[in-house]
Design a protein around this motif. Structure first.
Motif, mmCIF file in Angstrom:
data_model
loop_
_atom_site.group_PDB
_atom_site.id
_atom_site.type_symbol
_atom_site.label_atom_id
_atom_site.label_comp_id
_atom_site.label_asym_id
_atom_site.label_seq_id
_atom_site.Cartn_x
_atom_site.Cartn_y
_atom_site.Cartn_z
ATOM 1 N N ALA A 335 0.927 -0.969 0.073
ATOM 2 C CA ALA A 335 -0.147 0.069 -0.035
ATOM 3 C C ALA A 335 1.302 1.396 0.105
ATOM 4 O O ALA A 335 0.344 2.087 -0.994
ATOM 5 N N ALA A 336 1.808 0.652 0.665
ATOM 6 C CA ALA A 336 2.572 2.551 0.406
ATOM 7 C C ALA A 336 3.085 2.255 -0.123
ATOM 8 O O ALA A 336 3.687 3.721 -0.297
ATOM 9 N N LYS A 337 4.270 1.687 -0.978
ATOM 10 C CA LYS A 337 4.467 2.304 -2.579
ATOM 11 C C LYS A 337 3.238 2.312 -3.708
ATOM 12 O O LYS A 337 3.732 3.974 -4.283
ATOM 13 N N ILE A 338 2.415 2.576 -4.331
ATOM 14 C CA ILE A 338 0.859 2.308 -4.094
ATOM 15 C C ILE A 338 1.120 4.508 -4.034
ATOM 16 O O ILE A 338 0.922 4.788 -4.941
ATOM 17 N N PHE A 339 1.159 4.591 -2.889
ATOM 18 C CA PHE A 339 0.687 5.694 -2.222
ATOM 19 C C PHE A 339 1.759 6.324 -2.260
ATOM 20 O O PHE A 339 1.483 7.529 -2.413
ATOM 21 N N SER A 344 -1.102 12.724 -3.000
ATOM 22 C CA SER A 344 -1.690 13.117 -1.873
ATOM 23 C C SER A 344 -1.849 12.748 -0.077
ATOM 24 O O SER A 344 -0.738 12.418 0.397
ATOM 25 N N THR A 345 -1.734 13.660 1.011
ATOM 26 C CA THR A 345 -2.174 13.192 2.025
ATOM 27 C C THR A 345 -1.947 11.732 2.492
ATOM 28 O O THR A 345 -3.064 10.904 2.109
ATOM 29 N N VAL A 346 -1.021 11.220 3.391
ATOM 30 C CA VAL A 346 -0.647 9.875 3.732
ATOM 31 C C VAL A 346 -0.929 10.093 5.133
ATOM 32 O O VAL A 346 -0.457 10.746 6.089
ATOM 33 N N MET A 347 -1.860 9.058 6.177
ATOM 34 C CA MET A 347 -2.384 8.769 7.164
ATOM 35 C C MET A 347 -1.244 7.576 7.916
ATOM 36 O O MET A 347 -2.594 5.857 7.397
ATOM 37 N N ARG A 477 -10.143 17.337 15.238
ATOM 38 C CA ARG A 477 -11.445 17.761 14.117
ATOM 39 C C ARG A 477 -11.855 16.754 13.475
ATOM 40 O O ARG A 477 -10.431 16.326 12.118
ATOM 41 N N LYS A 478 -12.905 16.415 12.676
ATOM 42 C CA LYS A 478 -13.091 15.839 12.097
ATOM 43 C C LYS A 478 -12.446 16.065 10.366
ATOM 44 O O LYS A 478 -12.831 15.338 9.410
ATOM 45 N N ASP A 479 -12.937 17.525 10.497
ATOM 46 C CA ASP A 479 -12.749 17.549 8.850
ATOM 47 C C ASP A 479 -11.166 17.736 8.743
ATOM 48 O O ASP A 479 -10.722 17.335 7.384
ATOM 49 N N LEU A 480 -10.466 18.206 9.471
ATOM 50 C CA LEU A 480 -8.685 17.706 9.049
ATOM 51 C C LEU A 480 -8.908 16.207 9.415
ATOM 52 O O LEU A 480 -7.797 15.905 8.460
ATOM 53 N N TYR A 481 -9.220 15.102 10.228
ATOM 54 C CA TYR A 481 -9.446 13.878 9.932
ATOM 55 C C TYR A 481 -9.213 13.392 8.558
ATOM 56 O O TYR A 481 -8.621 12.957 8.210
ATOM 57 N N TYR A 482 -10.559 13.829 7.996
ATOM 58 C CA TYR A 482 -10.420 13.346 6.936
ATOM 59 C C TYR A 482 -10.255 14.092 5.209
ATOM 60 O O TYR A 482 -10.016 13.601 4.221
ATOM 61 N N ARG A 483 -8.647 14.828 5.666
ATOM 62 C CA ARG A 483 -7.925 15.217 4.862
ATOM 63 C C ARG A 483 -7.300 14.961 4.922
ATOM 64 O O ARG A 483 -6.324 14.869 4.073
ATOM 65 N N ILE A 484 -6.424 14.341 5.978
ATOM 66 C CA ILE A 484 -4.887 13.384 6.879
ATOM 67 C C ILE A 484 -5.480 12.413 6.083
ATOM 68 O O ILE A 484 -4.074 12.327 6.108
ATOM 69 N N ASN A 485 -6.416 12.242 5.809
ATOM 70 C CA ASN A 485 -6.837 10.340 5.521
ATOM 71 C C ASN A 485 -7.340 9.733 4.057
ATOM 72 O O ASN A 485 -8.072 9.033 4.687
ATOM 73 N N LEU A 486 -7.001 11.237 3.593
ATOM 74 C CA LEU A 486 -7.022 9.878 2.041
ATOM 75 C C LEU A 486 -6.687 8.762 1.912
ATOM 76 O O LEU A 486 -7.182 8.483 1.059
ATOM 77 N N MET A 487 -5.580 8.890 2.021
ATOM 78 C CA MET A 487 -5.061 7.468 1.809
ATOM 79 C C MET A 487 -4.087 6.949 3.180
ATOM 80 O O MET A 487 -3.114 7.660 4.327
ATOM 81 N N SER A 488 -4.510 6.203 3.669
ATOM 82 C CA SER A 488 -4.213 5.256 5.978
ATOM 83 C C SER A 488 -3.634 4.104 4.976
ATOM 84 O O SER A 488 -3.686 3.437 4.408
ATOM 85 N N ILE A 489 -2.543 3.933 6.402
ATOM 86 C CA ILE A 489 -1.706 2.369 6.298
ATOM 87 C C ILE A 489 -2.047 2.099 7.560
ATOM 88 O O ILE A 489 -1.242 3.156 8.691
ATOM 89 N N GLU A 490 -2.067 0.921 7.624
ATOM 90 C CA GLU A 490 -2.228 0.392 9.579
ATOM 91 C C GLU A 490 -0.711 -0.001 9.280
ATOM 92 O O GLU A 490 -1.103 -1.898 8.631
ATOM 93 N N LEU A 491 -0.365 -0.366 10.606
ATOM 94 C CA LEU A 491 1.234 -1.210 10.077
ATOM 95 C C LEU A 491 0.881 -1.898 12.024
ATOM 96 O O LEU A 491 0.059 -1.300 12.687
ATOM 97 N N PRO A 492 0.903 -2.819 11.488
ATOM 98 C CA PRO A 492 0.554 -4.090 12.767
ATOM 99 C C PRO A 492 1.727 -4.026 13.882
ATOM 100 O O PRO A 492 3.207 -3.426 13.368
ATOM 101 N N PRO A 493 1.312 -4.405 15.074
ATOM 102 C CA PRO A 493 2.025 -4.835 15.969
ATOM 103 C C PRO A 493 3.312 -6.175 16.027
ATOM 104 O O PRO A 493 2.287 -6.657 15.193
#
Length: 631
Positions: A335-339, A344-347, A477-493
């Motif tokens: 996913a990170a390579k694609i993003f 765009s912003t990535v969270m 802020r909910k509006d900020l969340y949606y602006r920075i979360n255009l693409m998200s990556i969850e790293l596993p523990p």
């Protein structure tokens, strides 16, 4: 006029034209020479002006061609008077006489363009010199021509023409056409001077360029060389020599074929050499060779590395630095390579120590912004007011204790590059509003200033918090969340990456063996078993720290429990994974955590009509996580 104007001569073949040209030169205050020129003295004049390095000659047809072809002068031909052509031809519009034009092709074409209107029947005899002119007159007489129209050649053999009883009409250049010709010449000289000035500037740039530059022709003969190259070659007399006198022929050809820089030796010094072939219209016009002392290149590279290390604006990690074969980490890397290729912003979310900044740097280095700055800041490390001034900068005198002259903010420093905002969930709610505006408007305003500054920054954020919970609490802020979360990556523990622990341990062993100059091969089996059972609540960072200190204190090639007893015995007796067994329990009835989780998800899906969104809300996870668990 410029110095070039002193190298202009006007050749007039008869007195009328000479007088017109002389007056025009005086009226325009030109420092030009003027000469009577005809077929008898043109060669003598050509030699004279060639010897004096004259470059531009203004003359009439045949004489001009001789000067150009025999001596290589730049020649501007005097314009013919169209009014005289029209007046001369018009006299014969209703005449029964046979008329011929005897002159060069340019003269004839000018007459033809006028005759397209008059429609007079004309014969044409094309000539280039006085000898051809005499022959053409004879031919015209035999063809029954009554009137010949031409240029100055007719004046030279006027008696011959009269002997044939043929009328000769001279068409000359008048004052208007001479004036136009001189204006054309002046424009040419200005352009020539401009080109000369440009060449001088280019020559100066090349002469003092901080690399060696050599230009060779198609035969590898040196035609130009700059000061740096003279210094390397240790000679001022390289021009005219074959390039292989200084550079081995095989090295030279190897460079051209490979199109890569080559390290070679010139005058007992190692240099990095490049060759560019100059190809125009499929013809080889030679080549440009550039080179620089290898020690200078290394020195420059070291300086750049030092500067980048000091300002901290370089990303040193790539996707090659991410260790792991588990499905969860491979999914995150994919996913990170694609993003990385999308601007765009990535969270990046994940527990502390899972490698969020490692992923951020890898995304930057795999993006189109990889040659620009990577600027990172931990939003939890500074109070809100200081964080604002760090991000946006401040104007001179913005607050007590501010730096004189103001300060650039991290957004400005990251312009064209990437800004990594770690622990974004810790950012003050008021500062979040300003960040939202920057993301929306692509411009910032320094603290204490009223001017906006446009910025082009790719933002990557990271957090170990559940931002949905923070939104519910009013902390994010909910509006900020949606602006920075255009693409998200969850790293596993790390506890969910059993297959990766051995790989990571081996990697860290190699790293710290190099650091401490040791030769530790492995952890013994008992200790490795406990490493695999440990929870690693600090994730990869905790594992890395553990390996580092284990290598540092171990005196043998194998790390044992005794080797690390200095750290205490409680290290692996807390936070262990839930792997207890009971001899009284049938092992076939024991379910793994994944199996329990899987059965629970299936049960919830059955009860809720397979509504994944609702089940994700019940489990307090996002839908993407639910889908991965189902997979």
């Amino acid at each position: 006029m410029s110095d070039l104007s002193n190298k202009v001569a006007v050749f007039a073949p008869y007195k009328e034209l000479y007088d017109i040209c002389a007056k025009c030169i005086m009226d325009k205050q030109l420092n030009w020479n003027i000469e009577f020129a005809n077929s008898n003295n043109v060669y003598e004049l050509g030699k004279k002006y060639k010897k004096n390095n004259y470059q531009l000659i203004i003359s009439r047809g045949g004489i001009g061609k001789t000067l150009k072809n025999e001596f290589g002068f730049e020649v501007i031909e005097m314009n013919l008077s169209k009014e005289k052509i029209l007046a001369t031809l018009y006299k014969y519009k209703h005449s029964k006489l046979k008329i011929a034009i005897v002159e060069n092709m340019e003269f004839i074409n000018a007459c033809k363009s006028i005759n397209n209107i008059l429609k007079i029947e004309l014969d044409y005899y094309v000539i280039e010199n006085i000898n051809e002119f005499s022959h053409a007159i004879n031919s015209a007489y035999k063809d029954g021509i009554d009137v010949i129209i031409g240029g100055s050649y007719g004046l030279e053999i006027a008696e011959t023409i009269n002997s044939y009883d043929i009328t000769y009409e001279l068409i000359s250049s008048d004052a208007i056409s001479v004036n136009d010709t001189f204006d054309k010449a002046c424009t040419f000289l200005k352009g020539q001077k401009l080109e000369s000035d440009k060449n001088k500037i280019l020559e100066s740039i090349i002469a003092f360029y901080p690399k060696g530059i050599i230009y060779t022709d198609e035969n590898k003969i040196i035609r130009n060389i700059n000061n740096y190259a003279k210094k390397v070659l240790k000679t001022d007399k390289a021009v005219g020599s074959h390039i292989t006198k200084f550079i081995k022929d095989d090295i030279f050809d190897e460079n051209i074929q490979s199109k890569n820089s080559i390290i070679t030796v010139i005058s007992d010094q190692q240099v990095m050499l490049d060759v560019i072939n100059i190809i125009y219209d499929e013809s080889n016009l030679g080549c440009i060779i550039s080179f620089q002392y290898e020690k200078e290149i290394l020195s420059m590279e070291n300086k750049i590395r030092r500067d980048n290390a000091q300002n901290g604006f370089n990303a040193k990690y790539t996707f090659d630095n991410i260790i792991g074969n588990s499905e969860s980490i491979k999914f995150a890397v994919k996913a990170a390579k694609i993003f990385s290729k999308i601007n765009s912003t990535v969270m990046i979310t994940g527990e502390t120590g899972t490698g969020k900044e490692l992923f951020a740097q890898a995304i930057h280095n795999n993006s189109l912004r990889s040659n620009e700055n990577f600027v990172a800041i931990n939003c939890s490390a500074l109070p809100s007011q200081l964080l604002e001034s760090e991000l946006f900068g401040y104007k001179d005198g913005a607050f007590t204790g501010s730096r004189k002259g103001g300060k650039q903010g991290l957004f400005e420093l990251a312009h064209k590059g990437t800004l990594f905002l770690d622990e974004i969930g810790e950012m003050d709610i008021a500062l979040q509003a300003k960040l939202l505006r920057v993301i929306s408007e692509r411009e910032i305003m320094k603290v204490g200033d009223n001017q906006v500054i446009p910025v082009d920054v790719r933002i990557i954020t990271a957090t170990n918090r559940n931002l949905f919970e923070e939104i519910d609490k009013g902390n994010f802020r909910k509006d900020l969340y949606y602006r920075i979360n255009l693409m998200s990556i969850e790293l596993p523990p790390l506890r969910n990456r059993d297959d990766d622990i051995r790989l990571l341990v081996d990697c860290f062993l190699s790293k710290y063996n190099r650091k401490f100059s040791t030769n530790v091969n492995r952890f013994d089996d008992d200790l490795m078993k406990e490493i695999l059972q440990y929870e690693w609540s600090g994730n990869v960072r905790e594992l890395q720290n553990f390996v580092e200190k284990s290598v540092a204190v171990t005196e043998n090639n194998i790390i044992t429990k005794d080797s690390i007893s200095i750290f205490g015995n409680s290290l692996f007796y807390k936070n262990k994974k839930n792997l207890y067994t009971n001899d009284n329990i049938n092992s076939e009835t024991v379910q793994t955590l994944k199996e329990i989780e899987k059965n629970l998800i299936k049960e919830l899906l059955d009860k809720n009509n397979n509504n994944k969104t609702l089940v994700a809300q019940i489990l307090d996870i996002d839908r993407g996580t639910l889908n991965r668990k189902l997979q």
